[in-house]
Design a protein around this motif. Structure first.
Motif, short mmCIF file in Angstrom:
data_model
loop_
_atom_site.label_atom_id
_atom_site.label_comp_id
_atom_site.label_asym_id
_atom_site.label_seq_id
_atom_site.Cartn_x
_atom_site.Cartn_y
_atom_site.Cartn_z
N TYR A 1 0.84 -1.20 0.00
CA TYR A 1 0.00 0.00 0.00
C TYR A 1 0.88 1.25 0.00
N CYS B 1 -4.49 -1.86 -2.05
CA CYS B 1 -4.88 -2.61 -0.86
C CYS B 1 -5.30 -4.02 -1.29
N GLU C 1 -6.95 -7.49 -1.89
CA GLU C 1 -8.32 -7.98 -1.77
C GLU C 1 -8.43 -9.09 -0.74
N LEU D 1 -4.60 -0.64 9.52
CA LEU D 1 -5.93 -0.35 8.96
C LEU D 1 -6.27 1.13 9.05
N SER E 1 -8.97 1.63 5.92
CA SER E 1 -9.87 0.49 5.72
C SER E 1 -10.84 0.44 6.90
N LYS F 1 -14.14 -0.09 7.26
CA LYS F 1 -15.10 -1.19 7.41
C LYS F 1 -14.43 -2.38 8.08
N GLU F 2 -13.25 -2.76 7.58
CA GLU F 2 -12.52 -3.89 8.17
C GLU F 2 -12.07 -3.57 9.59
N HIS G 1 -17.09 4.96 8.82
CA HIS G 1 -17.80 3.98 7.99
C HIS G 1 -19.30 4.22 7.97
#
Length: 847
Positions: A646, A652, A654, A689, A694, A696-697, A735
């Protein structure tokens, strides 16, 4: 007629003698050769001693004979002294000049003496003079004094407080610089040793000023008519030092200063400034100044504390210290990490000067702040002890003051004055004050003639002498018994950590492995304490012998296990100095500890946005873990690789959601596990993260961690729980936004918990500010959002946590955009790019 050397005719004759002799200046040794030259030329004898008296190298108490003057006149081409005087009468008149020329001649002469003094100070400055700074406080004091009718102003400070250098800057600013504030004034800046002929010849200061400056008696009155409007004659005498200038000579100088001031009391435009140590000023003030004279003629600014001890050459401020270092060889980066303790020590100019002398500009040896302070104080104390005839008496005084701390006995105020009982102890005590080892804290009110309290000028100086006294009481042996005593003593508890560190320094520099092992064998040191001292030693070791000591200590101790098993490692997350972690990786006997060390090193590289370091740590991790297919080893390898990709390509993976799910499933399945590898993987993933945005994760990951965390590792548990709380709420806001009731309510509750974050927990405190900033951004309260984002950046920047600074700039850019402040948004964007650029390596990779 008194034919003193100050007479113009005699001076002219001496000048022609030197010209005939072929010398511009003369020394005492030259007088013998000159005597021979006169004999060869005139066939007349003038003794070497007479010539020394004539040129001021020997004492004289009588007039020069006509024979001497006739012989010297013949030597320079005249028939006799009378002929010489008649032939040069016009030149005498020209030398005297009119009143205007007298004032200008005085200006020229004073400029010459001042220039000599300034150059001497510049040459002798421990820190190169261009790297020193102007002290505004001192200059302001002088400027206030010049506006009064008082005649004398003292500049009083202990040895090494920068009196001479500070006064040199003031003289340049006010009188002798290119843009002088008072160009109409005449300033004569001299060292007291330049007027030592006062003591030598038993002349008065008035006569000395007449001899060298043409200010003898009525000559001062003759200057009144020629003096420029509002002009002053400022005479500055510095360098009063009883160690090199005998008390008898100082007594004579003091008397002559008072005589000169009294003789010219009607001339308020004549100003005298004296720089001296506290004891010298006390002697002058108490012995030679009566109350009326002191009140009417001496300028004291009573708005300053301890006005008779440290007067207007005040300690350096942190800003001044940084400015001096920035001007000097170290550049403007060295002070960034200086603690308040080190800055306090360096506020004493002499200690800052020592710092410049013991550290080379390109030094690569390892230094900690404690080590620097130890070396500075040790260098200073060693110098004073080596050349001090009163060192034994001073040691007894210091030991007496330290008694209540070392012995645990209650302090007795009466004992503080036990040592001021005879000339020897009083002199030694005064020197400790002058050398700024001790300080007298005076009462802020009342009329008590005694100081309120006697203390060390700096706490680290106290620790240094306390360590020496304890060592002396233990027969100068550092062993377990000594450490046990220090750790078990109630009175020594507050300073035991510093004393033990200084013993470690002594033994490490001496390569004394046995003594170091003795210290670590103490049963009064906890595993956390031993780790603290081990970290201290590791950061000091910079040669093969010292590294061997570290290896021996590590392999023979069990305290390192606590670093990993009890969660102490989290304290090193974000550390700027990774030498302990590198050492543990190299020397740790267990492979699992090597894994943890490398993951933590990688995590710190990520927090500091150092791609090139992170790549090296990942490469090493892959090498040592290639035979280990365990889920936790694989997870660490995957997350580190994803973050690097990244950073390089803004891609990023998958596979990230699946990798995170496997990890959280494993954590939920093995809730009882308190493995340090698992905890480090949790922390690595959270910060990764956040960096990749990221959200959501991260939200899902944080929820899983809250369920799977176990409290066995108490310190690690508390840190990770707080981190996952803040990171989870941050991700939920980003999010789901404020429409998520849970996010809004949960965040509002978290905003009330700032006071629960330990002050040392910089990482979570910074994340708290970031979370709060995002919350107010969502609520459209942009002023609060920007203020909190700036607070986060300030905290992150102070600890070089560039990843968190990057997050704060992202918030600022968005907030300024929402506020239609395009310029500020562009500035935040520029700050982001600069941070990323600083993390680039030679191949152009970035975070």
């Amino acid at each position: 007629m008194r034919t003193f050397f100050e007479d113009d005719s005699i001076k002219l004759l001496m000048g022609k003698v030197l010209t005939e002799f072929g010398k511009a200046t003369i020394t005492p040794a030259d007088c013998k050769s000159l005597s021979e030259a006169v004999l060869a030329s005139t066939k007349k004898t003038i003794s070497e001693t007479t010539l020394k008296r004539l040129f001021g190298f020997a004492r004289r108490s009588f007039e020069f004979s006509i024979y001497t003057l006739d012989t010297l006149s013949e030597y320079v081409g005249y028939s006799n002294w009378e002929n010489f005087s008649k032939e040069n009468a016009k030149e005498f008149s020209k030398a005297g000049g009119d009143d205007v020329n007298k004032w200008q001649a005085l200006r020229k002469t004073c400029a010459k003496y001042s220039g000599y003094t300034l150059q001497t100070i510049k040459n002798s400055s421990g820190i190169p003079f261009p790297e020193t700074i102007h002290r505004e406080e001192l200059t302001q004091f002088i400027r206030k004094f010049l506006q009064t009718n008082q005649s004398i102003a003292p500049i009083i400070a202990p040895t090494g407080f920068g009196k001479s250098v500070g006064m040199a800057h003031t003289v340049l600013k006010l009188w002798h610089g290119a843009e002088a504030v008072y160009p109409q004034d005449i300033c004569c800046f001299i060292n007291v040793h330049q007027v030592q002929t006062i003591a030598l010849y038993k002349h008065s200061l008035t006569e000395w000023l007449g001899k060298y400056l043409h200010l003898l008696y009525d000559e001062i009155a003759s200057l009144v008519a020629s003096r420029e409007a509002d002009a002053r004659l400022v005479i500055i005498i510095e360098g009063f030092d009883e160690k090199t200038f005998s008390a008898d000579k100082l007594k004579l100088v003091y008397n002559n200063i008072i005589e000169f001031i009294n003789y010219n009391s009607q001339y308020h435009w004549i100003k005298i400034i004296l720089t001296m140590r506290p004891s010298s000023w006390a002697k002058l003030a108490h012995t030679y100044l009566n109350p009326v004279f002191f009140h009417n003629r001496v300028f004291i600014d009573n708005s300053y504390p301890n006005e008779n001890t440290i007067h207007h050459t005040l300690p350096f401020t942190p800003a001044e210290i940084k400015k001096i270092i920035a001007l000097g060889r170290f550049g403007n980066t060295m002070p960034v990490s200086f603690s308040s303790d080190l800055l306090e020590l360096l506020s004493y100019p002499r200690f800052l000067e020592i710092l410049f002398s013991i550290i080379a500009p390109d030094a690569t040896s390892n230094q900690t702040e404690e080590a620097l302070m130890y070396r500075i104080i040790h260098t200073d104390v060693s110098y004073h002890s080596q050349f001090d005839t009163h060192s034994a008496v001073k040691t007894r005084i210091l030991d007496k003051i330290l008694g209540p701390v070392v012995e645990g006995a209650p302090p007795d105020a009466n004992n503080e004055w036990f040592f001021v009982k005879d000339t020897l102890t009083t002199t030694a005590y005064n020197q400790l004050i002058d050398d700024y080892m001790l300080v007298e804290e005076k009462a802020s009110w009342g009329s008590s003639p005694y100081p309120k309290h006697i203390r060390f000028s700096n706490k680290y100086i106290e620790y240094y002498f306390a360590s020496l006294l304890l060592l002396k009481k233990n027969d100068n042996i550092i062993n377990t018994t000594l450490v046990d005593h220090i750790r078990s003593s109630t009175s020594l508890q507050p300073i035991s950590r510093y004393i033990i560190k200084w013993y470690l320094l002594r033994t490490l520099y001496a390569n004394n492995t046995r003594a170091i092992q003795e210290i670590f064998h103490s049963g009064h040191l906890s595993p956390a304490g031993k780790l603290h001292y081990f970290d201290f030693l590791v950061n000091l070791s910079d040669n093969s012998n010292q590294k061997k000591i570290i290896e021996t200590l590590l392999l023979g101790s069990d305290f390192i296990a606590h670093f990993f098993e009890q969660g102490l490692l989290y304290r090193h997350i974000g550390a700027k100095n990774n030498k302990l972690l590198t050492t543990l990786f190299e020397l740790a006997p267990e492979t699992r500890w090597k894994y943890c060390s490398l993951v933590l090193l990688y995590l710190n590289a990520m927090l500091h946005l150092q791609t090139y370091h992170a790549e090296a740590y990942l490469r090493e991790y892959r090498k040592i873990s290639k035979a280990d297919d365990g889920l936790q080893m694989q997870f660490a390898r995957d997350i580190m690789a994803i973050l690097l990709d990244y950073a390089r390509y803004d891609i990023c993976s998958e596979q990230l959601p699946e990798i995170l799910k496997r990890f959280t499933d494993d954590v939920l399945e093995n809730r009882a596990s308190s493995d340090c590898v698992i905890h480090l993987n949790m922390i690595l993933a959270i910060y990764g993260l956040l960096y990749m945005e990221s959200f959501k994760e991260l939200h899902r990951f944080a929820i899983a961690l809250q369920v799977g965390l176990t409290p066995e590792q108490k310190e690690a548990y508390g840190f990770i729980k707080t981190l996952s709380d803040y990171a989870g709420k941050y991700a939920e806001l980003m999010h789901k936004g404020l429409e998520s009731i849970h996010a809004r309510k949960g965040t509002e509750e978290l905003l009330l918990k700032e006071q629960q974050i330990p002050e040392a927990d910089i990482l979570n405190k910074t994340l708290f500010y970031l979370l709060s900033a995002r919350y107010y951004e969502k609520k459209k309260d942009l002023n609060k959002c920007i203020a909190l984002a700036k607070a986060a950046n300030t905290l992150a920047a102070a600890h070089q946590l560039h990843l968190l600074s990057l997050l704060s700039f992202r918030i600022l850019k968005h907030a300024y955009t929402l506020a239609d402040q395009a310029d500020m948004a562009a500035e935040a964007e520029g700050d982001m790019k600069q941070l990323l650029q600083e993390g680039r390596d030679g191949a152009g990779n970035r975070w």
